[in-house]
Design an enzyme around this catalytic site. Sequence first.
Site, PDB file in Angstrom:
ATOM      1  CG  ASP A 150      -1.655   1.259   1.413  1.00  0.00           C
ATOM      2  OD1 ASP A 150      -2.417   1.626   0.495  1.00  0.00           O
ATOM      3  OD2 ASP A 150      -1.471   1.911   2.461  1.00  0.00           O
ATOM      4  CG  ASP A 156      -2.049   7.288   0.126  1.00  0.00           C
ATOM      5  OD1 ASP A 156      -1.090   7.958  -0.279  1.00  0.00           O
ATOM      6  OD2 ASP A 156      -3.067   7.057  -0.554  1.00  0.00           O
ATOM      7  CG  ASP A 182      -1.786   2.650   6.369  1.00  0.00           C
ATOM      8  OD1 ASP A 182      -1.985   3.782   6.835  1.00  0.00           O
ATOM      9  OD2 ASP A 182      -2.203   2.291   5.246  1.00  0.00           O
TER      10      ASP A 182
END
Length: 491
Positions: free
Chosen positions: A17, A19, A172
């Site tokens: 991922d 961001d 996250d």
Amino acid sequence: MTHRTTPRPILQAVLFDMDGTLVDTERLWWEAVEQVAGGLGRRLTGADQPDVLGRPVEHTAAWLGGITGTPVERVAGELHREFADRVRTGVVPRPGALALLDSLARDGVPTALVTASPRAVADTVLAALGAGRFAVSVTADDTERTKPAPDPYLAACRALGVDPAGCVAVEDTQTGVSSAEAAGCAVLAVPSLAPIAPAPGRTVLGSLREVTPARLRAMVAPRELRVMSWNLWYGGTKVDDHREKQLKIITETGVDVVALQETYGTAARELGEALGWYHHRAGDNLGVISRYPITARLGDPDVGFYGGTGVRIRLDGGGSVDVWSVHLDYTPYGPYEARFDGLPAAGLVDHEGVRLGQMREILRRIAESADDGTPVLLLGDFNAPSHLDWAGVEWPVTKAAEEAGLRDSYREAHPDPAADPGHTWSPVHVEHEDGSGRSEPQDRIDYVLYRGLRVLDSRTFVSGVPRVWPDVAGNEWPSDHAAVITTFGVG
């Protein structure tokens, strides 16, 4: 004997991922949404995180437009502008991100960027990180559905030509975790703003600085636990350089946990410290060493020379196992009474009273300390044959363990005692020690018993070709027992 080694797990790719995972843009995105929402009269709180973190612009714009009565197109445009301005001036790699990408490149592991951000934002971040670090990038513009749907991760796997089951996704947010897990990837979660709970197939760490390629490889391997029961024979002191030989054997067999008997008091600590493992000692004879953390110590810490001791270990990815090491009294020894004295079955059973009492006490302590659902392993030198091996003799020690719900891993893997006797006593005693020239009875008296796990493989183990007693000092194998090694499937 030879030992089956585990092949190196094949990590096909790592899918990142963007961001909040590789770059600290989750904060920038939250700030951008806060700015736009504030201009529309809405103050964000923690309750708004599920509609902001890990979500594409379109979702957050539709949500914010709906609660403020603002046209979605206008909200989306403002979000794009606010976020892009912050990205251009504030992209900061997360701690450990670049080092992990570089180590994966050195190991030849392909990487992909999989983000719910639009292509324009992703390209800006890629330029900051180095676009050449990634073989593939998938953005919100590249699939019909984005996170939490599995589409972005499936698209990345197709582009790389890899199986999702052989990949680790690094995320996250819970939204991203759901997407990756739905695609069939193992997941490493490194939460940025909102917490993420551990789960089967999911590892949660505090920072990418804790991550290595080896750790990622372990996540795609079948979850296995390999345990050894080993009577060290006076701590190993009958053999030259015994400690170095013991360490070599533990390392080369790839075991995770060793239940030790005849430790001579210090063997568990010395072996554990030399390996960098966790270790437990009880009395002067028993111990357990483990590559996994020991979270509890079970049973009597001042147990005598004979008896049992236990520990609870915590496995990677969650879950615990209770491991007990047992040594039972060696007299009277049933195979001697059967072979040399001709004692009938009833007499053999009657003479097991001391060992049976010791086993019942150990089983009582196991029952007292066991948590519901926690698997239990009972390993050790019972100094008694098995009722599963002898026709016509219901050896009561192993029978008692079976009645307590413990199964014999070696007999699960090798159900025919005639074809696979599994003798552990003794690789170095061929003739009886009394000098009579009588053959030493060979038998299976060391065990790995279990409940709550799946047996994948079990075998006895001796390294090299041991010379027989008393010419044992130069042996590669520093014991008078064969070890028992069982590999279990976990979870």
